[in-house]
Motif scaffolding. Structure first.
Motif, mmCIF file in Angstrom:
data_model
loop_
_atom_site.group_PDB
_atom_site.id
_atom_site.type_symbol
_atom_site.label_atom_id
_atom_site.label_comp_id
_atom_site.label_asym_id
_atom_site.label_seq_id
_atom_site.Cartn_x
_atom_site.Cartn_y
_atom_site.Cartn_z
ATOM 1 N N ALA A 1 0.659 -1.217 -0.020
ATOM 2 C CA ALA A 1 0.084 -0.016 0.049
ATOM 3 C C ALA A 1 0.893 1.166 0.018
ATOM 4 O O ALA A 1 1.891 1.366 0.757
ATOM 5 C CB ALA A 1 -0.940 -0.007 1.211
ATOM 6 N N LYS B 1 -3.628 1.363 -3.094
ATOM 7 C CA LYS B 1 -4.545 0.998 -1.617
ATOM 8 C C LYS B 1 -4.983 -0.440 -1.880
ATOM 9 O O LYS B 1 -5.027 -1.048 -2.800
ATOM 10 C CB LYS B 1 -5.854 1.932 -1.500
ATOM 11 N N SER C 1 -1.580 -4.800 2.457
ATOM 12 C CA SER C 1 -1.712 -3.780 3.470
ATOM 13 C C SER C 1 -0.543 -3.436 4.355
ATOM 14 O O SER C 1 0.233 -4.574 4.594
ATOM 15 C CB SER C 1 -2.912 -3.791 4.394
#
Length: 121
Positions: A14, A84, A121
């Motif tokens: 990310a 993202k 993430s």
């Protein structure tokens, strides 16, 4: 019949960046990108006109992604920044005969085979 071949997908953290390429065997007026996440419908991401004078982006990627086109090479690019986890999807290159309409699946005449983009993430 125009063939579209994508490249450049992969795994990124990310906040990172990736650049996708789409090489076309012929010329289409509009080149663009759609994406499909697991369990979701394929959705419009970005499009660019033949001369590059017109571009269009979905709200979810505006300001982070940039589409460009090399007319001489019949190649379109999608520079993806500030990625993202929700950008994770298979990204498909798309070719259309005109500029409008361009955001619906039915507007696309040619599809690439897709390239996986995974954002951790």
């Amino acid at each position: 019949q125009v063939q579209l071949v994508e490249s450049g997908g992969g795994l990124v953290q990310a906040g990172g960046s990736l650049r996708l390429s789409c090489a076309a065997s012929g010329r289409t007026y509009t080149m663009g990108w759609f994406r499909q996440a697991p369990g979701k419908e394929r959705e419009f991401v970005a499009a660019i006109s033949l001369g590059g004078g017109s571009t269009d982006y979905s709200e979810s990627v505006k300001g982070r992604f940039t589409i460009s086109r090399d007319f001489a090479k019949n190649t379109a690019y999608l520079q993806m920044n500030s990625l993202k986890p929700e950008d994770t999807a298979v990204y498909y290159c798309a070719g259309s005969s005109g500029w409008s309409p361009r955001r619906e699946l039915a507007d696309v005449r040619y599809w690439g085979q897709g390239t996986q983009v995974t954002v951790s993430s």
